[in-house]
Design a protein around this motif. Structure first.
Motif, short mmCIF file in Angstrom:
data_model
loop_
_atom_site.label_atom_id
_atom_site.label_comp_id
_atom_site.label_asym_id
_atom_site.label_seq_id
_atom_site.Cartn_x
_atom_site.Cartn_y
_atom_site.Cartn_z
N ARG A 1 -2.21 4.90 9.13
CA ARG A 1 -1.81 5.64 7.94
C ARG A 1 -0.87 6.78 8.29
O ARG A 1 -1.12 7.47 9.28
CB ARG A 1 -3.06 6.31 7.39
CG ARG A 1 -3.61 5.69 6.22
CD ARG A 1 -4.84 6.43 5.81
NE ARG A 1 -5.20 5.79 4.56
CZ ARG A 1 -4.70 6.13 3.40
NH1 ARG A 1 -3.94 7.18 3.30
NH2 ARG A 1 -5.00 5.44 2.34
N ASP B 1 0.22 4.01 1.63
CA ASP B 1 -0.02 4.91 2.76
C ASP B 1 0.90 4.65 3.95
O ASP B 1 0.66 5.14 5.04
CB ASP B 1 -1.48 4.82 3.20
CG ASP B 1 -1.85 3.42 3.64
OD1 ASP B 1 -0.99 2.52 3.54
OD2 ASP B 1 -3.00 3.22 4.06
N ASP C 1 0.84 -1.19 0.00
CA ASP C 1 0.00 0.00 0.00
C ASP C 1 0.88 1.24 0.00
O ASP C 1 2.01 1.21 0.48
CB ASP C 1 -0.88 0.04 1.25
CG ASP C 1 -2.03 -0.94 1.17
OD1 ASP C 1 -2.13 -1.64 0.14
OD2 ASP C 1 -2.83 -1.01 2.13
N GLN D 1 1.15 2.08 5.65
CA GLN D 1 0.65 1.10 6.61
C GLN D 1 1.41 -0.20 6.43
O GLN D 1 1.36 -1.07 7.29
CB GLN D 1 -0.85 0.87 6.41
CG GLN D 1 -1.69 1.98 7.00
CD GLN D 1 -3.13 1.55 7.17
OE1 GLN D 1 -3.85 1.38 6.17
NE2 GLN D 1 -3.55 1.35 8.39
MG MG Z 1 -4.39 1.90 4.41
#
Ligand code: MG
Ligand code: UDP
Length: 331
Positions: free
Chosen positions: A206, A102, A100, A104
């Motif tokens: 995030r 972000d 991902d 994370q």
């Molecule tokens: Mg996320």
């Protein structure tokens, strides 16, 4: 097992991006550090999934500037699963890491994943030990969903993993052979088999921005997962239908008996209404269930492409380089 791709690229990072301008600077910084610390050349493929902010502009500029950054722009928002597919189709590394954008999925864990891959594992999941910054509702529904999916589907999709994973070239090639429109990437990869293992990590919140999944988008993903990995809803339709029919037959027999041998037959109006509406309701429910599957079949038979690319940047360099190598070899 560690074969080198034509361009000499060993690691491909694939990151779907949808309106992530807020995290991009930090993400790029952490990715740069990661790529610099790897033992072989890497490429970073950003797939812009129809962002409406400046993400696409930033990434395109970056891809023009840095040779190891590649940029694919989809023509609209297709959804994370399709963006990931587009990135995996374009990846040329011997190991492909899907993550991902972000943060994370902390880039630093990739070292551990690579170590596991070198031990001979073909899929390395990142399993979250804990997850921060997500609502209790999301955690609860997610847990419930995976438990349910495990019960009703034929493949036991691992719990507590997201799409963060490393895949060997063999896995990516096999994945490319899966043409289905209805995509639930983590289920599909698990279905493929291969030698799998996992590394554990604590999933942070995030780094910036907001989740791109609202309740409905999550529900759609959940539905894709159930419908593409299980025919339990169809079987349920049969069982519920059979159960209700049996009940209706029994009650019908009783009604006939009352009609023949009792004088108060007309008093059954209320139960008639209840039963008719119950049956209508269940009928509609079951027809709807079948309809969901028919709808999926319809989507499959149209054989549309999975995603549409409107722009590619940064792939030319790699192609020219391999072209050059071939010509040098030929000449
Ligand atoms: Mg996320
Ligand atoms: N994403 C995407 N298309 C979408 C929704 C999300 O490419 O339609 C990307 C998003 O930019 C991020 C990843 O998929 O890199 C995971 O999304 P998000 O963090 O919003 O999901 P969550 O972690 O909340 O489940």
């Amino acid at each position: 097992m560690i074969s080198c791709a034509p361009e000499g690229i060993r690691y491909s990072f694939v990151l779907p991006v949808f309106n992530e301008e807020a995290v991009l600077p930090l993400l790029l910084h952490r990715l740069d550090r990661l790529v610099a610390s790897l033992d072989a050349p890497a490429e970073v493929i950003f797939v812009d999934d129809g962002s409406r902010d400046t993400s696409a502009i930033m990434l395109e500029a970056l891809a023009k500037q840095k040779p190891h950054i590649r940029f694919i722009k989809l023509s609209r928002n297709f959804g994370q699963q399709y963006a990931a597919t587009a990135g995996m189709d374009a990846a040329s590394g011997a190991a492909v890491i899907l993550m991902d954008a972000d943060l994370q999925d902390p880039p630093e864990i990739v070292h551990e994943m690579i170590a596991r891959w070198k031990e001979g594992n073909e899929i390395v999941y990142a399993r979250r030990r804990s997850r921060d910054g997500e609502s209790a509702f999301k955690k609860f529904t997610s847990k419930l969903f995976y438990r349910l999916l495990g019960q009703i589907s034929d493949v036991d999709i691992p719990r507590d993993v997201s799409d963060f994973r490393l895949m060997d070239r063999n896995v990516v090639e096999a994945f490319r052979e899966m043409p289905e429109r209805d995509r639930y990437v983590r289920g599909m990869i698990h279905w493929l088999g291969f030698r799998q293992t996992s590394v554990e990590f604590d999933r942070p919140a995030r780094a910036a921005g907001e989740t791109k999944y609202n309740f409905w988008k999550l529900l759609r993903l959940a539905m894709s997962a159930v419908v593409s990995f299980s025919d339990a809803p169809l079987k349920l339709a049969v069982w519920v239908g059979a159960g209700v029919s049996a009940f209706a037959a029994g009650y019908g027999a009783y009604a006939i008996y009352r009609g023949l041998f009792a004088d108060d037959a007309a008093s059954g109006w209320a139960s008639t209404v209840v039963i008719i509406s119950l049956l209508c309701g269940i009928n509609m429910l079951l027809t709807g269930m079948v309809g969901i599957y028919v709808g999926r079949i319809h989507a499959e038979v149209k054989r549309r492409p999975l995603y549409v690319v409107s722009k590619r940047v940064g792939f030319e360099a790699a192609r020219e380089e391999s072209q050059g190598k071939k010509e040098r070899r030929a000449g």
